[in-house]
Each structure stands twice: as structure tokens, then as C-alpha cells.
Design an enzyme around this catalytic site. Structure first.
Site, PDB file in Angstrom:
ATOM      1  N   CYS A 293      26.038  16.773  27.023  1.00 36.90           N
ATOM      2  CA  CYS A 293      25.836  18.219  26.881  1.00 36.90           C
ATOM      3  C   CYS A 293      26.023  18.861  28.242  1.00 36.90           C
ATOM      4  O   CYS A 293      25.585  18.332  29.256  1.00 36.90           O
ATOM      5  CB  CYS A 293      24.433  18.522  26.344  1.00 36.90           C
ATOM      6  SG  CYS A 293      24.134  20.289  26.094  1.00 36.90           S
TER       7      CYS A 293
ATOM      8  N   CYS B 173      19.021  12.495  12.656  1.00 38.78           N
ATOM      9  CA  CYS B 173      19.227  13.427  13.755  1.00 38.78           C
ATOM     10  C   CYS B 173      20.582  13.098  14.373  1.00 38.78           C
ATOM     11  O   CYS B 173      20.762  12.030  14.951  1.00 38.78           O
ATOM     12  CB  CYS B 173      18.083  13.208  14.751  1.00 38.78           C
ATOM     13  SG  CYS B 173      18.225  14.170  16.236  1.00 38.78           S
TER      14      CYS B 173
ATOM     15  N   CYS C  47      15.715  17.678  29.792  1.00 37.97           N
ATOM     16  CA  CYS C  47      16.450  16.944  28.746  1.00 37.97           C
ATOM     17  C   CYS C  47      17.347  15.865  29.339  1.00 37.97           C
ATOM     18  O   CYS C  47      18.182  16.143  30.200  1.00 37.97           O
ATOM     19  CB  CYS C  47      17.283  17.938  27.936  1.00 37.97           C
ATOM     20  SG  CYS C  47      18.361  17.142  26.720  1.00 37.97           S
TER      21      CYS C  47
ATOM     22  N   GLY D  57      23.953  17.149  22.509  1.00 38.63           N
ATOM     23  CA  GLY D  57      24.927  18.235  22.477  1.00 38.63           C
ATOM     24  C   GLY D  57      24.426  19.547  21.912  1.00 38.63           C
ATOM     25  O   GLY D  57      23.364  19.623  21.305  1.00 38.63           O
ATOM     26  N   GLU D  58      25.209  20.594  22.153  1.00 45.07           N
ATOM     27  CA  GLU D  58      24.894  21.931  21.659  1.00 45.07           C
ATOM     28  C   GLU D  58      25.812  22.218  20.457  1.00 45.07           C
ATOM     29  O   GLU D  58      27.015  22.446  20.629  1.00 45.07           O
ATOM     30  CB  GLU D  58      25.112  22.950  22.788  1.00 45.07           C
ATOM     31  CG  GLU D  58      25.079  24.402  22.357  1.00 45.07           C
ATOM     32  CD  GLU D  58      23.898  24.780  21.466  1.00 45.07           C
ATOM     33  OE1 GLU D  58      22.740  24.586  21.863  1.00 45.07           O
ATOM     34  OE2 GLU D  58      24.157  25.287  20.349  1.00 45.07           O
TER      35      GLU D  58
ATOM     36  N   CYS E 232      19.662  21.448  30.585  1.00 43.40           N
ATOM     37  CA  CYS E 232      18.264  21.871  30.558  1.00 43.40           C
ATOM     38  C   CYS E 232      17.453  20.887  31.418  1.00 43.40           C
ATOM     39  O   CYS E 232      17.703  19.680  31.377  1.00 43.40           O
ATOM     40  CB  CYS E 232      17.733  21.898  29.133  1.00 43.40           C
ATOM     41  SG  CYS E 232      18.623  23.081  28.107  1.00 43.40           S
TER      42      CYS E 232
ATOM     43  N   CYS F  39      13.633  13.253  20.941  1.00 42.51           N
ATOM     44  CA  CYS F  39      14.401  14.410  21.390  1.00 42.51           C
ATOM     45  C   CYS F  39      14.518  14.413  22.903  1.00 42.51           C
ATOM     46  O   CYS F  39      13.546  14.202  23.602  1.00 42.51           O
ATOM     47  CB  CYS F  39      13.708  15.706  21.005  1.00 42.51           C
ATOM     48  SG  CYS F  39      13.457  15.868  19.273  1.00 42.51           S
TER      49      CYS F  39
ATOM     50  N   SER G  95      15.830  26.676  20.311  1.00 45.30           N
ATOM     51  CA  SER G  95      15.079  26.040  21.402  1.00 45.30           C
ATOM     52  C   SER G  95      14.632  27.137  22.354  1.00 45.30           C
ATOM     53  O   SER G  95      15.423  27.628  23.147  1.00 45.30           O
ATOM     54  CB  SER G  95      15.967  25.038  22.146  1.00 45.30           C
ATOM     55  OG  SER G  95      16.195  23.917  21.334  1.00 45.30           O
ATOM     56  N   LEU G  96      13.365  27.508  22.257  1.00 44.30           N
ATOM     57  CA  LEU G  96      12.886  28.644  23.048  1.00 44.30           C
ATOM     58  C   LEU G  96      12.271  28.155  24.362  1.00 44.30           C
ATOM     59  O   LEU G  96      12.721  28.501  25.436  1.00 44.30           O
ATOM     60  CB  LEU G  96      11.889  29.463  22.228  1.00 44.30           C
ATOM     61  CG  LEU G  96      11.607  30.862  22.748  1.00 44.30           C
ATOM     62  CD1 LEU G  96      12.850  31.734  22.683  1.00 44.30           C
ATOM     63  CD2 LEU G  96      10.482  31.528  21.953  1.00 44.30           C
ATOM     64  N   HIS G  97      11.202  27.397  24.254  1.00 45.52           N
ATOM     65  CA  HIS G  97      10.586  26.673  25.388  1.00 45.52           C
ATOM     66  C   HIS G  97       9.966  27.521  26.488  1.00 45.52           C
ATOM     67  O   HIS G  97       9.352  26.980  27.415  1.00 45.52           O
ATOM     68  CB  HIS G  97      11.563  25.682  26.020  1.00 45.52           C
ATOM     69  CG  HIS G  97      12.194  24.732  25.050  1.00 45.52           C
ATOM     70  ND1 HIS G  97      11.489  24.119  24.039  1.00 45.52           N
ATOM     71  CD2 HIS G  97      13.476  24.302  24.914  1.00 45.52           C
ATOM     72  CE1 HIS G  97      12.307  23.336  23.343  1.00 45.52           C
ATOM     73  NE2 HIS G  97      13.508  23.444  23.840  1.00 45.52           N
TER      74      HIS G  97
ATOM     75  N   ASN H 134       8.842  14.560  25.647  1.00 50.45           N
ATOM     76  CA  ASN H 134       9.098  13.150  25.899  1.00 50.45           C
ATOM     77  C   ASN H 134       9.406  13.035  27.382  1.00 50.45           C
ATOM     78  O   ASN H 134      10.309  13.712  27.864  1.00 50.45           O
ATOM     79  CB  ASN H 134      10.255  12.672  25.032  1.00 50.45           C
ATOM     80  CG  ASN H 134       9.907  12.805  23.566  1.00 50.45           C
ATOM     81  OD1 ASN H 134       8.887  12.309  23.120  1.00 50.45           O
ATOM     82  ND2 ASN H 134      10.727  13.532  22.836  1.00 50.45           N
TER      83      ASN H 134
ATOM     84  N   GLU I  60      24.600   8.750  20.336  1.00 49.99           N
ATOM     85  CA  GLU I  60      23.402   8.239  19.694  1.00 49.99           C
ATOM     86  C   GLU I  60      23.025   9.063  18.470  1.00 49.99           C
ATOM     87  O   GLU I  60      23.222  10.282  18.432  1.00 49.99           O
ATOM     88  CB  GLU I  60      22.241   8.224  20.695  1.00 49.99           C
ATOM     89  CG  GLU I  60      22.512   7.249  21.820  1.00 49.99           C
ATOM     90  CD  GLU I  60      21.368   7.162  22.813  1.00 49.99           C
ATOM     91  OE1 GLU I  60      21.212   6.096  23.413  1.00 49.99           O
ATOM     92  OE2 GLU I  60      20.641   8.148  23.003  1.00 49.99           O
TER      93      GLU I  60
ATOM     94  N   SER J  16      19.914  23.156  15.465  1.00 50.51           N
ATOM     95  CA  SER J  16      19.092  23.600  16.583  1.00 50.51           C
ATOM     96  C   SER J  16      20.006  24.034  17.715  1.00 50.51           C
ATOM     97  O   SER J  16      20.910  23.300  18.111  1.00 50.51           O
ATOM     98  CB  SER J  16      18.194  22.449  17.057  1.00 50.51           C
ATOM     99  OG  SER J  16      17.543  22.796  18.261  1.00 50.51           O
TER     100      SER J  16
HETATM  101  N1  SAH Z   1      21.236  21.383  22.191  1.00 50.76           N
HETATM  102  C1  SAH Z   1      20.477  21.793  21.076  1.00 50.76           C
HETATM  103  C2  SAH Z   1      20.173  20.679  20.100  1.00 50.76           C
HETATM  104  C3  SAH Z   1      19.864  19.314  20.669  1.00 50.76           C
HETATM  105  S1  SAH Z   1      18.383  19.182  21.585  1.00 50.76           S
HETATM  106  C4  SAH Z   1      19.192  22.451  21.535  1.00 50.76           C
HETATM  107  O1  SAH Z   1      18.899  22.413  22.710  1.00 50.76           O
HETATM  108  O2  SAH Z   1      18.522  23.051  20.696  1.00 50.76           O
HETATM  109  C5  SAH Z   1      17.160  19.053  20.288  1.00 50.76           C
HETATM  110  C6  SAH Z   1      15.778  19.498  20.713  1.00 50.76           C
HETATM  111  O3  SAH Z   1      15.184  18.560  21.620  1.00 50.76           O
HETATM  112  C7  SAH Z   1      15.782  20.826  21.424  1.00 50.76           C
HETATM  113  O4  SAH Z   1      14.779  21.675  20.959  1.00 50.76           O
HETATM  114  C8  SAH Z   1      15.512  20.401  22.842  1.00 50.76           C
HETATM  115  O5  SAH Z   1      15.016  21.452  23.604  1.00 50.76           O
HETATM  116  C9  SAH Z   1      14.539  19.281  22.641  1.00 50.76           C
HETATM  117  N2  SAH Z   1      14.310  18.460  23.830  1.00 50.76           N
HETATM  118  C10 SAH Z   1      15.123  18.274  24.880  1.00 50.76           C
HETATM  119  N3  SAH Z   1      14.545  17.479  25.812  1.00 50.76           N
HETATM  120  C11 SAH Z   1      13.319  17.148  25.333  1.00 50.76           C
HETATM  121  C12 SAH Z   1      12.242  16.346  25.816  1.00 50.76           C
HETATM  122  N4  SAH Z   1      12.319  15.710  26.982  1.00 50.76           N
HETATM  123  N5  SAH Z   1      11.138  16.235  25.042  1.00 50.76           N
HETATM  124  C13 SAH Z   1      11.060  16.855  23.850  1.00 50.76           C
HETATM  125  N6  SAH Z   1      12.033  17.625  23.338  1.00 50.76           N
HETATM  126  C14 SAH Z   1      13.168  17.777  24.072  1.00 50.76           C
HETATM  127 FE1  SF4 Z   2      21.856  20.369  25.848  1.00 49.43          FE
HETATM  128 FE2  SF4 Z   2      19.930  20.871  24.044  1.00 49.43          FE
HETATM  129 FE3  SF4 Z   2      19.555  19.038  25.985  1.00 49.43          FE
HETATM  130 FE4  SF4 Z   2      19.632  21.625  26.601  1.00 49.43          FE
HETATM  131  S1  SF4 Z   2      18.113  20.597  25.310  1.00 49.43           S
HETATM  132  S2  SF4 Z   2      20.692  19.976  27.715  1.00 49.43           S
HETATM  133  S3  SF4 Z   2      21.145  22.381  25.180  1.00 49.43           S
HETATM  134  S4  SF4 Z   2      21.040  18.919  24.334  1.00 49.43           S
END
Ligand code: SAH
Ligand code: SF4
Length: 332
Positions: free
Chosen positions: A102, A95, A109, A152-153, A106, A324, A207-209, A283, A81, A184
Site C-alpha cells: 500500500c 479478509c 500499519c 492495500g487501498e 499510515c 489488521c 478508517s477514521l482513527h 495490533n 496475504e 474499507s
Molecule cells: N486500506 C484500507 C483497507 C485495509 S486496512 C483502509 O485503510 O481502510 C484495514 C483496516 O485495518 C483499516 O481500518 C486499518 O486502519 C486497520 N489497521 C491498520 N493497521 C492496524 C493495526 N496495526 N492495528 C489494527 N488495525 C490496523
Molecule cells: Fe494502506 Fe490501509 Fe494500511 Fe493505511 S491502513 S497503509 S491505507 S492498508
């Protein structure tokens, strides 16, 4: 669309011909060789027959029309996508996905939940850009920014990601400036280090979170392999050598990482020159709720009181699962 085949077909063609073709493909963004009117008819026909330019994709538009999601089917049937976001200020951000799925799983995600299929080739990444370049051209607009925030990463597919950026950066080709690309990462330290040594001025986002080892490991299993402290050390080194801003993404999850205590702890590690925190509204995914807007406001206020730079991300395309963490490559 098949690039390798184009190269084969053009073997032996003069340099000026290759230039014409590059311009047609990457600047005029043709989607059929018949539009490449600088080429002899016979070559156009040959190219159309042997290397058609169509990209196998289905498009979904959000209700407000500001977000378009493409579900692209690759040659081996794998689906990925890509999302286009048309901002109010005139920017058009694409994007892109760097992998099909991936492996990092996480908790919040959707991509992570669907598992990992394979790395994308540089061409498969670039193709996502051409698809929306062509789409925007029809409404007389252009791509202004490309973010590696799809599936993906990116740093687990480092070479293909960097080669794509170099390719799209070529002034004789697509010609998008390096500063308009952002990567990212979930915190792959080798990738952060490597990016520090690149000549190009690509933007880095982390991506700190979560503000500490325990909570971050609960949300992002990769934090056990690459602990938050080590990730922050690599970022500090990057900022020292590159003197560029770094964005820290922080997705606000109700009752999980959004307390005043979390905000105070986050402020301590983020109060640095060139660091800024981007608060992202979660989201929804099963098991997690987004923080309320009051909670997010309070969290933001605490960061600001500590002198931390904070931005907030606008939500795009939730209704078409194009936001995202909602990209799962599923058939609608
Ligand atoms: N894998 C990489 C890049 C893709 S994810 C990464 O993790 O940084 C892109 C962004 O979307 C990241 O910051 C990720 O943490 C965020 N993301 C993942 N799941 C999400 C969700 N449910 N709501 C909002 N952002 C989310
Ligand atoms: Fe992969 Fe990024 Fe989603 Fe984590 S947030 S599962 S690293 S795509």
C-alpha cells in the site's frame, strides 16, 4: 490457476458446457479438474494439463484455529496475504487484499510500512476467495462475508475491486449477496462517491482513527490530500442517497488518539443516524502501543453517553501476524 487460459481453452464449447464448468469452479469449488465429473474425460485431462487449478499458497493457523492466514505467491512472484476468520456465530469472513502493499503509509500499519508493489487484477482478488472457499468446503462450511481489509487501498484499485464483487455476486457462479461484502477505505473521496452510484448494496467502512485534521494527518498522510471534513461530507452524501449504515473504524492507540478529549471530539462528528464507530484494538507495530482495556472502556462510555453507536472488534490471529495492519506479505 490461470483464468484467462481457461477462457481460451473453452472457446467454441457449447453454452451448457460453460455452465457446467462455472458450477464446478465457483460452486463446487473444485481444486482439480478430475473432480469435474460432468465434463468428458478428455476435456478434464486437457484442462488439467493446460490450466491447472492449484493456487500457490502457504497456510498458517492461529493457536486457537479460528484464524488462518494464506501467503499467496502470484505469477510474477509477488506475495500477498489473505485471512480467514471463523466467528463463533458461524460466520466465516475472508479478509482480502486489493493491492500488493500500500502506498499510503499510515503510521500504525505494517502494510503501509512495506510500501506499494502493484494493483491486483480482479482474478487475483477472486483467487483469494476461492482458496478459502475450497478450504472451508473440506470442513463442510462456506464463506459468508468478504471484507476488503487486507493489504492495500481498495478505492485506488476501484474497477478491479468492483468487478470482483460483481463476479462473485453472480448467482450462476459463486453467488454471494452484495450485502455480504464490505469495503474499507482510508477516505478516497472519488471512491466513496462512485460507490454511492453503484446498484449493489455493498457495505462501506471508513478508517477514521482520529477526530480532527491535525491528528489524522499525523497518523494517515492521505488525510492531507483528502481532509477529514471532505471525507465526512462525502460519507454524509452517501448516507443521504443510499440510506445505508456506515462503519467508522477507530484503532485505539495508547496516548495518541484515546483521551477523553478525543472521545468527546469524536462523539460530536459521529452522532448521526446510520453512523457507527467500531473500536479496534491496535495490533502492535513498532512505536505504537494499544490502549489499555480500561482506557478503551472509558472511551467507549463517553461515546455511548453522547448517543453514538459503538461496536468493538474481536482480535483475530495476532500470533500469526494475520491481524489488521499486520499483513506485510513477508516470508515467515
Ligand atoms: N486500506 C484500507 C483497507 C485495509 S486496512 C483502509 O485503510 O481502510 C484495514 C483496516 O485495518 C483499516 O481500518 C486499518 O486502519 C486497520 N489497521 C491498520 N493497521 C492496524 C493495526 N496495526 N492495528 C489494527 N488495525 C490496523
Ligand atoms: Fe494502506 Fe490501509 Fe494500511 Fe493505511 S491502513 S497503509 S491505507 S492498508
Amino acid at each position: 490457476m490461470n483464468f484467462e487460459r481457461i477462457d481460451e481453452l473453452l472457446l467454441g464449447e457449447p453454452v451448457y458446457r460453460i455452465k457446467q464448468i462455472k458450477k464446478a469452479l465457483y460452486q463446487d469449488l473444485i481444486d482439480d479438474w478430475s473432480q469435474a465429473t460432468t465434463l468428458p474425460l478428455i476435456l478434464r485431462e486437457k484442462l488439467n494439463k493446460e490450466s491447472p487449478l492449484a493456487i500457490d499458497a502457504e497456510l498458517f493457523e492461529s493457536d486457537d484455529k479460528k484464524t488462518v492466514k494464506a501467503l499467496i505467491t502470484l505469477k510474477d512472484g509477488v506475495k500477498i496475504e489473505t485471512v480467514l476468520m471463523e466467528h463463533k456465530d458461524g460466520r466465516n469472513t475472508v479478509c482480502v487484499s486489493s493491492q500488493a502493499g500500500c502506498a499510503l503509509a499510515c503510521a500504525f500499519c505494517a502494510t503501509g510500512k512495506a510500501g506499494f508493489k502493484r494493483n491486483l487484477t480482479a482474478f487475483e482478488i477472486a483467487q483469494q476467495v476461492f482458496l478459502f472457499g475450497r478450504y472451508l468446503k473440506k470442513i463442510k462450511q462456506k464463506i459468508t462475508n468478504i471484507v476488503f481489509m487486507g493489504m492495500g487501498e481498495p478505492f485506488l484499485n476501484y474497477d478491479n475491486v468492483l468487478n470482483t464483487i460483481k463476479f462473485l455476486n453472480d448467482p450462476d457462479g459463486f453467488g454471494l449477496g452484495a450485502r455480504n461484502f464490505s469495503i474499507s477505505t482510508s477516505g478516497i473521496i472519488e471512491g466513496i462517491r462512485k460507490l454511492s452510484t453503484e446498484r449493489m448494496e455493498i457495505n462501506l467502512a471508513i478508517s477514521l482513527h482520529a477526530p480532527n485534521q491535525k491528528l489524522r494527518s499525523d497518523l494517515m498522510p492521505i488525510n492531507k490530500k483528502y481532509p477529514i471534513g471532505k471525507v465526512l461530507e462525502a460519507v454524509a452524501e452517501y448516507v443521504r442517497t443510499r440510506k445505508r449504515r456506515v462503519m467508522f473504524e477507530y484503532v485505539m492507540i495508547s496516548g495518541v488518539n484515546d483521551s477523553n478529549k478525543d472521545a468527546n471530539e469524536l462523539a460530536k462528528i459521529m452522532k448521526k443516524p446510520l453512523y457507527f464507530v467500531n473500536l479496534i484494538s491496535l495490533n502492535p507495530v513498532p512505536g505504537f502501543e494499544p490502549s489499555t482495556s480500561e482506557r478503551t472502556e472509558k472511551f467507549k462510555t463517553i461515546l455511548l453517553e453522547h448517543g453514538v453507536q459503538v461496536t468493538q472488534r474481536y482480535r483475530f490471529g495476532q500470533d500469526i501476524d494475520a491481524a489488521c495492519g499486520q499483513l506485510a506479505g513477508k516470508d515467515e
